[in-house]
Each structure stands twice: as structure tokens, then as C-alpha cells.
Write a protein that holds these residues in place. Structure first.
Motif, PDB file in Angstrom:
ATOM      1  N   SER A 228       0.824  -1.209   0.000  1.00 55.49           N
ATOM      2  CA  SER A 228       0.000   0.000   0.000  1.00 55.49           C
ATOM      3  C   SER A 228       0.859   1.260   0.000  1.00 55.49           C
ATOM      4  CB  SER A 228      -0.936   0.009   1.215  1.00 55.49           C
ATOM      5  OG  SER A 228      -1.649   1.238   1.299  1.00 55.49           O
ATOM      6  N   THR A 229       0.962   1.900  -1.149  1.00 50.43           N
ATOM      7  CA  THR A 229       1.653   3.182  -1.219  1.00 50.43           C
ATOM      8  C   THR A 229       0.895   4.250  -0.437  1.00 50.43           C
ATOM      9  OG1 THR A 229       2.541   2.610  -3.400  1.00 50.43           O
ATOM     10  CG2 THR A 229       2.547   4.931  -2.806  1.00 50.43           C
ATOM     11  N   ALA A 230      -0.421   4.134  -0.378  1.00 51.68           N
ATOM     12  CA  ALA A 230      -1.230   5.112   0.362  1.00 51.68           C
ATOM     13  C   ALA A 230      -0.830   5.142   1.840  1.00 51.68           C
ATOM     14  CB  ALA A 230      -2.711   4.775   0.216  1.00 51.68           C
ATOM     15  N   LEU A 231      -0.662   3.970   2.448  1.00 55.48           N
ATOM     16  CA  LEU A 231      -0.243   3.931   3.848  1.00 55.48           C
ATOM     17  C   LEU A 231       1.170   4.477   4.018  1.00 55.48           C
ATOM     18  CD1 LEU A 231      -1.626   0.475   5.081  1.00 55.48           C
ATOM     19  CD2 LEU A 231      -2.499   2.755   5.600  1.00 55.48           C
ATOM     20  N   GLN A 232       2.035   4.213   3.049  1.00 56.06           N
ATOM     21  CA  GLN A 232       3.395   4.726   3.129  1.00 56.06           C
ATOM     22  C   GLN A 232       3.405   6.254   3.117  1.00 56.06           C
ATOM     23  OE1 GLN A 232       4.763   2.312  -0.315  1.00 56.06           O
ATOM     24  NE2 GLN A 232       6.480   1.734   0.972  1.00 56.06           N
ATOM     25  N   VAL A 233       2.638   6.845   2.219  1.00 55.43           N
ATOM     26  CA  VAL A 233       2.596   8.308   2.134  1.00 55.43           C
ATOM     27  C   VAL A 233       1.968   8.899   3.393  1.00 55.43           C
ATOM     28  CG1 VAL A 233       1.636  10.261   0.867  1.00 55.43           C
ATOM     29  CG2 VAL A 233       2.568   8.309  -0.380  1.00 55.43           C
ATOM     30  N   LEU A 234       0.897   8.276   3.875  1.00 55.81           N
ATOM     31  CA  LEU A 234       0.273   8.748   5.111  1.00 55.81           C
ATOM     32  C   LEU A 234       1.265   8.705   6.267  1.00 55.81           C
ATOM     33  CD1 LEU A 234      -2.196   9.604   6.792  1.00 55.81           C
ATOM     34  CD2 LEU A 234      -2.773   7.169   7.018  1.00 55.81           C
ATOM     35  N   GLY A 235       2.004   7.601   6.384  1.00 56.72           N
ATOM     36  CA  GLY A 235       2.999   7.492   7.445  1.00 56.72           C
ATOM     37  C   GLY A 235       4.083   8.540   7.329  1.00 56.72           C
ATOM     38  N   THR A 236       4.509   8.841   6.095  1.00 58.41           N
ATOM     39  CA  THR A 236       5.542   9.856   5.892  1.00 58.41           C
ATOM     40  C   THR A 236       5.063  11.231   6.347  1.00 58.41           C
ATOM     41  OG1 THR A 236       6.436   8.627   4.012  1.00 58.41           O
ATOM     42  CG2 THR A 236       7.030  10.954   4.175  1.00 58.41           C
ATOM     43  N   PHE A 237       3.834  11.578   6.012  1.00 57.90           N
ATOM     44  CA  PHE A 237       3.305  12.873   6.435  1.00 57.90           C
ATOM     45  C   PHE A 237       3.163  12.961   7.962  1.00 57.90           C
ATOM     46  CE2 PHE A 237       1.716  13.837   2.042  1.00 57.90           C
ATOM     47  CZ  PHE A 237       2.293  15.091   1.955  1.00 57.90           C
ATOM     48  N   ILE A 238       2.731  11.871   8.589  1.00 59.07           N
ATOM     49  CA  ILE A 238       2.614  11.876  10.054  1.00 59.07           C
ATOM     50  C   ILE A 238       3.978  12.052  10.699  1.00 59.07           C
ATOM     51  CG2 ILE A 238       1.984  10.485  12.062  1.00 59.07           C
ATOM     52  CD1 ILE A 238      -0.231   9.233  10.381  1.00 59.07           C
ATOM     53  N   LEU A 239       4.982  11.370  10.156  1.00 61.92           N
ATOM     54  CA  LEU A 239       6.338  11.513  10.693  1.00 61.92           C
ATOM     55  C   LEU A 239       6.849  12.945  10.509  1.00 61.92           C
ATOM     56  CD1 LEU A 239       7.908   8.150   9.510  1.00 61.92           C
ATOM     57  CD2 LEU A 239       7.503   8.852  11.865  1.00 61.92           C
ATOM     58  N   TRP A 240       6.619  13.516   9.348  1.00 60.67           N
ATOM     59  CA  TRP A 240       7.039  14.893   9.106  1.00 60.67           C
ATOM     60  C   TRP A 240       6.380  15.829  10.108  1.00 60.67           C
ATOM     61  CZ3 TRP A 240       7.213  17.216   3.462  1.00 60.67           C
ATOM     62  CH2 TRP A 240       7.823  18.476   3.496  1.00 60.67           C
ATOM     63  N   PHE A 241       5.082  15.635  10.342  1.00 58.33           N
ATOM     64  CA  PHE A 241       4.393  16.456  11.342  1.00 58.33           C
ATOM     65  C   PHE A 241       5.012  16.263  12.727  1.00 58.33           C
ATOM     66  CE2 PHE A 241       1.233  16.781  14.714  1.00 58.33           C
ATOM     67  CZ  PHE A 241       0.744  18.063  14.518  1.00 58.33           C
ATOM     68  N   GLY A 242       5.266  15.011  13.090  1.00 53.44           N
ATOM     69  CA  GLY A 242       5.839  14.731  14.405  1.00 53.44           C
ATOM     70  C   GLY A 242       7.198  15.363  14.608  1.00 53.44           C
ATOM     71  N   TRP A 243       7.928  15.574  13.515  1.00 57.66           N
ATOM     72  CA  TRP A 243       9.263  16.167  13.625  1.00 57.66           C
ATOM     73  C   TRP A 243       9.204  17.609  14.129  1.00 57.66           C
ATOM     74  CZ3 TRP A 243      11.363  11.808  11.069  1.00 57.66           C
ATOM     75  CH2 TRP A 243      12.713  11.560  11.363  1.00 57.66           C
ATOM     76  N   TYR A 244       8.049  18.260  14.028  1.00 55.81           N
ATOM     77  CA  TYR A 244       7.922  19.613  14.575  1.00 55.81           C
ATOM     78  C   TYR A 244       7.821  19.591  16.104  1.00 55.81           C
ATOM     79  CZ  TYR A 244       7.298  21.114   9.778  1.00 55.81           C
ATOM     80  OH  TYR A 244       7.500  21.355   8.440  1.00 55.81           O
ATOM     81  N   GLY A 245       7.556  18.448  16.662  1.00 54.12           N
ATOM     82  CA  GLY A 245       7.720  18.275  18.101  1.00 54.12           C
ATOM     83  C   GLY A 245       9.133  17.826  18.434  1.00 54.12           C
TER      84      GLY A 245
END
Length: 594
Positions: A228-245
Motif C-alpha cells: 500500500s503506497t497510500a499507507l506509506q505516504v500517510l505514514g511519511t506525512f505523520i512523521l514529518w508532522f511529528g518532527w515539529y515536536g
């Protein structure tokens, strides 16, 4: 008047303390949300038969990290440092504060929460690397061991006031400066990355990835793409967001840190973006040069983005924004090259966590020794005895300090995790059974597949259709239930073959009660399956055979031979490759009667 001023000052202090606590709560929660990002990224990167397994491992990472860091991890990292005035000797490992007995106020408790989120992040890096073949028991042991002992020692060396490499050491700074690793390119990502590399080497590759079933090397490694590329992209965006913490949150306090927090947010953003673009377009350009074709690989973009985030983490508070772009671009190249290198040396990393965290963790720590700006170092509360080499070419000592941190982390983690993983393998606790791996860990370990693709029963749908017709009239029609159907490769007719040769014959073939074209019966056997496409298949009955010269069995079933006799094909029948105008293209031999 003095009482009023004191009261206002006290209230202001309380507001400041509360604001700082809320800032760490937000930052820690954002870092903890990265667990969901890792889970989505890993789930999308593995095959469908292992989704449950990898999701559960990511969940248990958070659980194991919380318990390990609660019982002894925090004490080893921060307990009993020399600055308390009781013991002036620097300690390699903390020896008090177990089970958080020494934490007595909100500031200390929220500090533990923030540090726990980092520990869980370090642990979960390994989950994707060993996916699809690692036993659950081994993974649980590893997760607790890393967060309770291995990772805290690295934290103490770099971030504790008692750490021998720490830039905040209250006794004596290492080489008059101490290492600069603001948010953990080395402490978190290099620690998790080197652990993942060790685990992947000792555990071995997935079945069929680099070797065939006899153990012989494949000429070309077998690709095992995620489901699932969709799950991969979703996970990448969540990680990017988390990096602001992760990065701005490492300022630890909100009051008085606006400049540092803002700079970290900017450098984090541009490094991620430049890393994604660098990795993807590097891959595209190389493909163009090699094959003349152009394609764009989303995996390169996603992992390049994460590589840029890892690389900028160590110095996000001491870089000019334009420097962060350079660091991100180089991070994309580092990821690309190290990913190819792992395949070359036949180390199997299911999600490419090693190039992202290990390789770019090293690059991130080195980059500080090159690009740390003196003014920003002061703002981030670092001493400025030694600066980035490009700001003072005569003084490479900060770069040397950064290299020493890399060497220490690799040496410490290797000295502890290599024996640990070897012991697990010797005890038979590390790798699943080959058959279980082939079937998939969801079915073999977790009571069934992750996805239920079953539709409603046909009888129930018919009953509902009748019920609706009785209410709304016979014109009412239910939508057909969608069933999952695996794609089947269909054979195309040769370009020079007449179209009618792949059609049903215009005239019915002679047949008896024992042989029916399209829904064939032979004796008591009936085959009413779908048409089969394949390479020159021969279907043999009780006394005859049917051979499709083009390798196709036409109709809804197969034509089966039958014992000789009245109305039967006692010999053989074949569909010829010749086409006779007006004919049906069939010839027969043997005893055929009308």
C-alpha cells in the motif's frame, strides 16, 4: 506594595512554568504521534500477509518503551549526576531515580514524558528492518532492552549534565566544547539505525529475497514491494508532522526560546523538502541515463524526505536556513547510495530504515561540525569555543568531537546488541519458521489475515432483493456486491491469427450424454469452472484427450475425452492452427459418430 509585586512575580513564574509544561506536552505528544507514522509507513511497506504483525510490533514498541524507560531507563540516563554536589565523580551510568521515585513535580514529570517519546522512537526504527521474519518474543525482548539500558547510556553521554561528551556538562566540557546533537541525529537515529543494521545482518534476509530455495544466490535480487503506497505516504506525512515536536520541542522551554524554536521549524521544513526532491530526481536522472526512460519513484521521495529530517535534527538550531537545504540535498544522495549499497552486499531492509536513520544519522552529526554558526550556537545555549569548520578553517575540533560521538555510539551499541541478537539466534528465538514466513505472520501468529475481503452471501443478497421488490416494485435493483477478485493474466491471440479461432465454433460439435461442450461431464465428473488460459494445456479424460493448439481451453469448462462409443469422442480432438474459410478450425481423429 512589595507584597503585590511579589505576588505578581509568583503568578508570573507559575504562568511561565505552566506554559513551558504545556509546550513540552505538545512537543512530546507530536513525537509520540510519530509512532502512528512509523506504523503506517511499515504497514504499507510490507506485503499484505504481514500487516497485522508489523502493526502490533509498533504498538508494543510504545508499550515496551514506556515500561523500560519508566523502570530504569530514565535513571540510567539522568539519575545521580555529579552536579548534585554529593558525588563529584562523573558516572557513566546513573544509579538512582529508578521507577521515577525522585521526580516530585510537574516539570520533572513532563520532562520524563518527553524523553520517553524519544526512547520509543529509537526503538521503533528497527521494527521495519526486521519485518516479515522476526519472532514476536525476540522483538519484545529487544524493545525493552534497548529502551531500558542501551539507549539511556547514549542519552547520558550526550544530553545529561554528567555526560562525558555533553555540551551541558557541569564539571568539564569535552575538548572545551562538548558534542552538539540538539535533537538526536546521533542519540536517537544513529542508535536505532546501527541496531537495525546489526539485527538485519544476524537475522538474515527474507526468504527468496537474495537466495533461491536451495540457498543459491539469485542473479538479480527479488523485489518485494509493499502492498500500500497510500499507507506509506500517510505514514511519511505523520512523521514529518511529528518532527515539529522532535526538533523545535528540543528547546525544552517556550519562554525565552522563540528564536530557537522558529529557526528549528524552518530548517526542519526545508531539509525535508530538499531531501525528498534530491532523492527522487537523482533516481529519475540515473534511470534516464541508463535506459532512456523516465519514471518517478514515490518511495525515493518519501525516504529522501525522512533522510533530510534525520540529517537536520542534530543541528537544526545552529544552521542558517540555506545550509539546511544543502544538508537535505546531500541527505537525499546519502539515502540513495546507501540503499543501493545494502542491496549490493545483500542486507535485507524491508523499509529502508538503515539508509534513512543510520547513514543520515552519521551525516547529520558530521554536518554540525561543518556548518554550526557561532551566533546560533550562543542562542541555543552552547559554548562557542569551537565552531563549524567552514566558519573557521583553522579549527576542526568541533568536527573531531562530532566524529568521536559517532564512534562512541557505534562501539557501544555494537558491544551490547551483537551479543544480544546472537544469543537470541542461538536459542532459536530470533527467526520464525520458514513455512510460517511463507504463509505470512498474520495467519501463523495472529489468528488470521489483516484484511477481510469477503462480501455478503449471495443468498442473503437475493433475499434482500426480493424484500425490496415487494416494497418498491420489480423495477428496484440492488447494486451488485463487490467481491475481491485477484487479477488473472489473460493470453492474447497472435496478431496474425484469425479472430474466429478464439471464438466458439459456429456449429455445435457432435456430443453425447457423456460429453457436453462448455459444461463438460465425463462419467460422474463435472467441471464447470471458468475458462483457463495457459500454455498448451492437454486435458485428458477416461479415454480421449482435448488439445488446444493455441494453448487455450475454450468455454466455461474443459472438453473431456470419453470412452469410445455412440455419440462420443473416442479418439482425440485438437483445435488446429489452420483456418479454413467457413470452417470452424477443428479437426478430429478417432471414432466420432453423429
Amino acid at each position: 506594595m512589595s507584597d503585590t509585586v511579589e505576588s505578581l512575580a509568583l503568578n508570573l513564574t507559575k504562568v511561565q512554568t505552566g506554559l513551558d509544561a504545556f509546550f513540552l506536552l505538545f512537543a512530546g505528544a507530536a513525537v509520540f504521534l510519530m509512532q502512528a507514522g512509523f506504523a503506517m509507513l511499515c504497514a504499507g511497506s510490507v506485503r499484505q500477509k504481514n500487516v497485522k504483525n508489523i502493526m502490533l510490533k509498533n504498538l508494543l514498541d510504545a508499550c515496551g518503551g514506556a515500561l523500560g524507560f519508566f523502570f530504569c531507563g530514565n535513571a540510567i540516563a539522568y539519575g545521580g549526576y555529579a552536579g548534585d554536589g554529593e558525588d563529584p565523580k562523573i558516572k557513566f551510568i546513573g544509579d538512582d531515580g529508578f521507577l521515577l521515585f525522585d521526580l516530585e513535580n510537574g516539570a520533572a514529570w513532563i520532562g520524563w514524558f518527553f524523553q520517553f517519546a524519544f526512547a520509543a522512537t529509537a526503538a521503533t526504527i528497527v521494527a521495519g528492518t526486521v519485518a516479515e521474519r522476526c519472532k514476536m518474543s525476540a522483538y519484545l525482548c529487544y524493545s525493552v532492552f534497548l529502551t531500558a539500558f542501551v539507549y539511556p547510556v547514549v542519552v547520558r553521554s550526550t544530553w545529561s549534565p554528567d555526560g562525558f561528551l555533553s555540551a551541558f556538562n557541569t564539571q568539564e566540557l569535552f575538548m572545551e566544547q562538548g558534542v552538539i546533537d540538539f535533537a538526536g541525529s546521533g542519540v536517537v537515529h544513529l542508535t536505532g539505525g546501527i541496531t537495525a543494521l546489526i539485527a538485519a545482518i544476524i537475522l538474515g534476509p527474507r526468504k527468496g529475497r537474495f537466495y533461491d530455495e536451495n540457498g543459491n544466490k539469485l542473479e538479480k535480487p527479488k523485489e518485494m514491494p509493499g502492498h500500500s503506497t497510500a499507507l506509506q505516504v500517510l505514514g511519511t506525512f505523520i512523521l514529518w508532522f511529528g518532527w515539529y515536536g522532535f526538533n523545535p520541542g528540543s528547546a525544552l522551554v517556550a519562554t525565552g526560546s522563540a528564536d530557537v524554536i522558529g529557526l528549528c521549524a524552518v530548517t526542519t521544513t526545508v531539509a525535508a523538502a530538499s531531501g525528498a526532491v534530491s532523492a527522487m530526481f537523482t533516481d529519475t536522472i540515473i534511470e534516464l541515463l541508463q535506459s532512456g526512460e523516465v519514471s518517478y519513484d514515490p518511495t525515493m521521495a518519501m525516504n529522501g524526505c525522512l533522510g533530510g529530517l534525520v540529517a537536520v535534527t542534530a543541528g537544526c538550531s545552529v544552521y542558517e536556513p540555506w545550509v539546511a537545504v544543502i544538508i537535505g540535498v546531500i541527505a537525499g544522495w546519502v539515502y540513495f547510495l546507501f540503499s543501493k549499497f545494502l542491496v549490493f552486499i545483500r542486507v535485507d531492509d524491508a523499509v529502508d530504515a538503515i539508509p534513512v536513520h543510520f547513514a543520515n544519522g552519521i551525516w547529520g552529526v558530521i554536518a554540525v561540525g561543518l556548518f554550526a554558526k557561532p551566533e546560533f550556537m550562543t542562542a541555543a545555549a552552547y559554548e562557542v569555543n569551537h565552531v563549524g569548520w567552514f566558519y573557521n578553517l583553522e579549527d576542526p575540533r568541533l568536527l573531531i568531537i562530532q566524529l568521536i560521538q559517532i564512534a562512541f555510539i557505534i562501539a557501544w551499541v555494537s558491544a551490547t546488541m551483537i551479543p544480544f541478537f546472537v544469543l537470541l539466534r542461538c536459542l532459536g528465538l530470533f527467526r520464525v519458521d520458514p513455512l510460517e514466513e511463507e504463509v505470512g505472520l498474520d495467519i501463523s501468529h495472529h489468528r488470521g489475515a489483516a484484511y477481510n475481503l469477503e462480501g455478503p452471501e449471495k443468498g442473503a443478497v437475493d433475499d434482500l432483493q426480493m424484500q425490496r421488490e415487494s416494497k418498491h416494485g420489480r423495477g428496484y435493483q440492488l447494486a451488485e456486491p463487490q467481491q475481491f477478485q485477484p487479477q488473472q493474466q489473460q493470453m492474447m491471440p497472435p496478431t496474425n491469427a484469425p479472430p474466429t479461432m478464439y471464438e466458439m465454433p459456429s456449429a455445435p460439435l457432435p456430443q453425447s450424454s457423456g460429453a457436453v461442450y462448455g459444461n463438460t461431464q465425463s462419467g460422474g465428473f463435472q467441471n464447470d469452472g471458468n475458462s483457463q488460459m495457459g500454455n498448451s494445456q492437454m486435458m485428458r479424460g477416461n479415454g480421449g484427450e482435448f488439445n488446444d493448439g493455441f494453448g487455450q481451453n475454450s468455454g466455461n469448462g474443459q472438453m473431456m475425452g470419453n470412452p469410445g462409443g455412440q455419440g462420443a469422442y473416442g479418439g482425440s480432438m485438437s483445435r488446429s492452427n489452420s483456418f479454413n474459410g467457413g470452417g470452424d478450425g477443428y479437426t478430429s481423429s478417432g471414432d466420432q459418430s453423429a
